[in-house]
Design a protein around this motif. Sequence first.
Motif, PDB file in Angstrom:
ATOM      1  N   SER A   1      76.071  23.128  11.523  1.00  0.00           N
ATOM      2  CA  SER A   1      75.161  22.300  11.681  1.00  0.00           C
ATOM      3  C   SER A   1      75.039  21.556  10.247  1.00  0.00           C
ATOM      4  O   SER A   1      74.861  20.188  10.536  1.00  0.00           O
ATOM      5  CB  SER A   1      73.442  23.002  12.031  1.00  0.00           C
ATOM      6  N   VAL A   2      75.145  21.964   9.177  1.00  0.00           N
ATOM      7  CA  VAL A   2      75.074  21.386   8.023  1.00  0.00           C
ATOM      8  C   VAL A   2      76.115  20.588   7.956  1.00  0.00           C
ATOM      9  O   VAL A   2      76.260  19.164   7.359  1.00  0.00           O
ATOM     10  CB  VAL A   2      74.725  22.267   6.771  1.00  0.00           C
ATOM     11  N   LEU A   3      77.373  21.178   8.147  1.00  0.00           N
ATOM     12  CA  LEU A   3      78.640  20.424   7.920  1.00  0.00           C
ATOM     13  C   LEU A   3      78.725  19.159   8.860  1.00  0.00           C
ATOM     14  O   LEU A   3      79.364  18.207   8.919  1.00  0.00           O
ATOM     15  CB  LEU A   3      79.897  21.244   8.311  1.00  0.00           C
ATOM     16  N   GLY A   4      78.291  19.495  10.303  1.00  0.00           N
ATOM     17  CA  GLY A   4      78.371  18.583  11.139  1.00  0.00           C
ATOM     18  C   GLY A   4      77.520  17.196  10.674  1.00  0.00           C
ATOM     19  O   GLY A   4      77.896  16.086  10.915  1.00  0.00           O
ATOM     20  N   ARG A   5      76.330  17.547  10.391  1.00  0.00           N
ATOM     21  CA  ARG A   5      75.467  16.479   9.588  1.00  0.00           C
ATOM     22  C   ARG A   5      76.239  15.526   8.561  1.00  0.00           C
ATOM     23  O   ARG A   5      76.142  14.348   8.590  1.00  0.00           O
ATOM     24  CB  ARG A   5      73.980  17.020   9.174  1.00  0.00           C
ATOM     25  N   CYS A   6      76.656  16.391   7.581  1.00  0.00           N
ATOM     26  CA  CYS A   6      77.433  15.791   6.508  1.00  0.00           C
ATOM     27  C   CYS A   6      78.590  14.916   7.065  1.00  0.00           C
ATOM     28  O   CYS A   6      78.668  13.572   6.628  1.00  0.00           O
ATOM     29  CB  CYS A   6      77.848  16.946   5.474  1.00  0.00           C
ATOM     30  N   LEU A   7      79.420  15.525   7.808  1.00  0.00           N
ATOM     31  CA  LEU A   7      80.458  14.722   8.303  1.00  0.00           C
ATOM     32  C   LEU A   7      79.948  13.492   9.107  1.00  0.00           C
ATOM     33  O   LEU A   7      80.613  12.358   8.984  1.00  0.00           O
ATOM     34  CB  LEU A   7      81.376  15.402   9.351  1.00  0.00           C
ATOM     35  N   THR A   8      79.089  13.600   9.985  1.00  0.00           N
ATOM     36  CA  THR A   8      78.464  12.432  10.686  1.00  0.00           C
ATOM     37  C   THR A   8      78.143  11.367   9.827  1.00  0.00           C
ATOM     38  O   THR A   8      78.212  10.243  10.013  1.00  0.00           O
ATOM     39  CB  THR A   8      77.479  13.021  11.791  1.00  0.00           C
ATOM     40  N   ALA A   9      77.188  11.871   8.798  1.00  0.00           N
ATOM     41  CA  ALA A   9      76.689  10.691   7.788  1.00  0.00           C
ATOM     42  C   ALA A   9      77.984   9.978   7.212  1.00  0.00           C
ATOM     43  O   ALA A   9      77.978   8.911   7.089  1.00  0.00           O
ATOM     44  CB  ALA A   9      75.829  11.388   6.902  1.00  0.00           C
ATOM     45  N   ILE A  10      78.926  10.851   6.673  1.00  0.00           N
ATOM     46  CA  ILE A  10      79.941  10.189   5.914  1.00  0.00           C
ATOM     47  C   ILE A  10      80.556   9.329   6.907  1.00  0.00           C
ATOM     48  O   ILE A  10      80.870   7.964   6.560  1.00  0.00           O
ATOM     49  CB  ILE A  10      81.155  11.111   5.354  1.00  0.00           C
ATOM     50  N   GLY A  11      81.005   9.501   8.303  1.00  0.00           N
ATOM     51  CA  GLY A  11      81.652   8.737   9.183  1.00  0.00           C
ATOM     52  C   GLY A  11      80.903   7.638   9.579  1.00  0.00           C
ATOM     53  O   GLY A  11      81.364   6.389   9.631  1.00  0.00           O
ATOM     54  N   ALA A  12      79.626   7.676   9.598  1.00  0.00           N
ATOM     55  CA  ALA A  12      78.552   6.601  10.070  1.00  0.00           C
ATOM     56  C   ALA A  12      78.696   5.538   8.692  1.00  0.00           C
ATOM     57  O   ALA A  12      78.594   4.311   9.202  1.00  0.00           O
ATOM     58  CB  ALA A  12      77.236   6.902  10.277  1.00  0.00           C
ATOM     59  N   VAL A  13      78.516   6.118   7.400  1.00  0.00           N
ATOM     60  CA  VAL A  13      78.421   5.152   6.392  1.00  0.00           C
ATOM     61  C   VAL A  13      79.881   4.462   6.197  1.00  0.00           C
ATOM     62  O   VAL A  13      79.829   3.310   6.109  1.00  0.00           O
ATOM     63  CB  VAL A  13      78.141   5.788   4.779  1.00  0.00           C
ATOM     64  N   ALA A  14      80.887   5.270   6.623  1.00  0.00           N
ATOM     65  CA  ALA A  14      82.246   4.536   6.555  1.00  0.00           C
ATOM     66  C   ALA A  14      82.540   3.420   7.575  1.00  0.00           C
ATOM     67  O   ALA A  14      83.102   2.359   7.285  1.00  0.00           O
ATOM     68  CB  ALA A  14      83.327   5.444   6.429  1.00  0.00           C
ATOM     69  N   LEU A  15      81.804   3.757   8.719  1.00  0.00           N
ATOM     70  CA  LEU A  15      81.903   2.822   9.882  1.00  0.00           C
ATOM     71  C   LEU A  15      81.112   1.616   9.462  1.00  0.00           C
ATOM     72  O   LEU A  15      81.532   0.297   9.558  1.00  0.00           O
ATOM     73  CB  LEU A  15      81.310   3.323  11.132  1.00  0.00           C
ATOM     74  N   LEU A  16      80.003   1.916   8.852  1.00  0.00           N
ATOM     75  CA  LEU A  16      79.257   0.490   8.471  1.00  0.00           C
ATOM     76  C   LEU A  16      79.962  -0.132   7.373  1.00  0.00           C
ATOM     77  O   LEU A  16      79.723  -1.555   7.422  1.00  0.00           O
ATOM     78  CB  LEU A  16      77.559   1.064   7.997  1.00  0.00           C
ATOM     79  N   ALA A  17      80.368   0.492   6.603  1.00  0.00           N
ATOM     80  CA  ALA A  17      81.282  -0.018   5.226  1.00  0.00           C
ATOM     81  C   ALA A  17      82.246  -1.019   5.835  1.00  0.00           C
ATOM     82  O   ALA A  17      82.727  -2.232   5.051  1.00  0.00           O
ATOM     83  CB  ALA A  17      81.251   0.993   4.261  1.00  0.00           C
ATOM     84  N   GLY A  18      82.746  -0.414   6.869  1.00  0.00           N
ATOM     85  CA  GLY A  18      83.920  -0.988   7.349  1.00  0.00           C
ATOM     86  C   GLY A  18      83.659  -2.498   7.924  1.00  0.00           C
ATOM     87  O   GLY A  18      84.469  -3.249   7.960  1.00  0.00           O
ATOM     88  N   PHE A  19      82.470  -2.594   8.614  1.00  0.00           N
ATOM     89  CA  PHE A  19      81.809  -3.641   9.127  1.00  0.00           C
ATOM     90  C   PHE A  19      81.445  -4.711   7.955  1.00  0.00           C
ATOM     91  O   PHE A  19      81.650  -5.848   8.024  1.00  0.00           O
ATOM     92  CB  PHE A  19      80.901  -3.410  10.118  1.00  0.00           C
ATOM     93  N   VAL A  20      81.168  -4.209   6.992  1.00  0.00           N
ATOM     94  CA  VAL A  20      80.496  -5.092   5.948  1.00  0.00           C
ATOM     95  C   VAL A  20      81.495  -5.439   4.852  1.00  0.00           C
ATOM     96  O   VAL A  20      81.333  -6.522   4.285  1.00  0.00           O
ATOM     97  CB  VAL A  20      79.421  -4.172   5.219  1.00  0.00           C
ATOM     98  N   LEU A  21      82.603  -4.731   4.541  1.00  0.00           N
ATOM     99  CA  LEU A  21      83.463  -4.944   3.737  1.00  0.00           C
ATOM    100  C   LEU A  21      84.375  -6.391   3.977  1.00  0.00           C
ATOM    101  O   LEU A  21      84.392  -6.846   2.848  1.00  0.00           O
ATOM    102  CB  LEU A  21      84.597  -3.934   3.768  1.00  0.00           C
ATOM    103  N   PRO A  22      84.611  -6.681   5.125  1.00  0.00           N
ATOM    104  CA  PRO A  22      85.102  -8.097   5.241  1.00  0.00           C
ATOM    105  C   PRO A  22      84.621  -9.120   4.849  1.00  0.00           C
ATOM    106  O   PRO A  22      85.134 -10.392   4.496  1.00  0.00           O
ATOM    107  CB  PRO A  22      85.564  -8.088   6.770  1.00  0.00           C
ATOM    108  N   MET A  23      83.277  -8.989   4.607  1.00  0.00           N
ATOM    109  CA  MET A  23      82.481  -9.962   4.319  1.00  0.00           C
ATOM    110  C   MET A  23      82.483 -10.433   2.669  1.00  0.00           C
ATOM    111  O   MET A  23      81.948 -11.351   2.458  1.00  0.00           O
ATOM    112  CB  MET A  23      80.554  -9.643   4.474  1.00  0.00           C
ATOM    113  N   PHE A  24      83.006  -9.585   2.095  1.00  0.00           N
ATOM    114  CA  PHE A  24      83.318  -9.845   0.589  1.00  0.00           C
ATOM    115  C   PHE A  24      84.483 -10.333   0.347  1.00  0.00           C
ATOM    116  O   PHE A  24      85.485 -10.040   0.589  1.00  0.00           O
ATOM    117  CB  PHE A  24      82.881  -8.366  -0.256  1.00  0.00           C
TER     118      PHE A  24
END
Length: 132
Positions: free
Chosen positions: A109-132
């Motif tokens: 459960s802890v590992l799943g939460r950490c991996l999900t958070a990393i994946g979600a942040v990377a997904l959001l950063a992938g959308f925001v990154l092209p704006m710069f």
Amino acid sequence: MPTALDMAGPILEVLTWLCLPAGLGLLFYTGFLRRFVHPWDMAEAVVYSDSTGVGFRWFDRKHQVHNAPMSPYDIKDMAAGDTLPIYYHPKRPTQWQTSRPEEAGRTASVLGRCLTAIGAVALLAGFVLPMF
């Protein structure tokens, strides 16, 4: 020579594809474990003492009485009639314990939460990154 922003795109893409599905899979697995494999019920057990010996007695969900014979040494601090919480497995009431059981799949459960958070942040950063 590629810049840091040019290199961040593929790295974020890889992090998204690796971490997000693995994290969600682990969260699904722990949810399944807690729901179907290791459900523990709690009941109020009463200490008894009769001709058969001493131990705990409790009712399960189906209102059936279950006994857990103990040695007098194990319950030396309790008198007959004392109550205590007891945790038992609903399908196997002979499997019981007096301490609160650990959550099933806690590490997953802890590992799943950490991996999900990393994946979600990377997904959001992938959308925001092209704006710069």
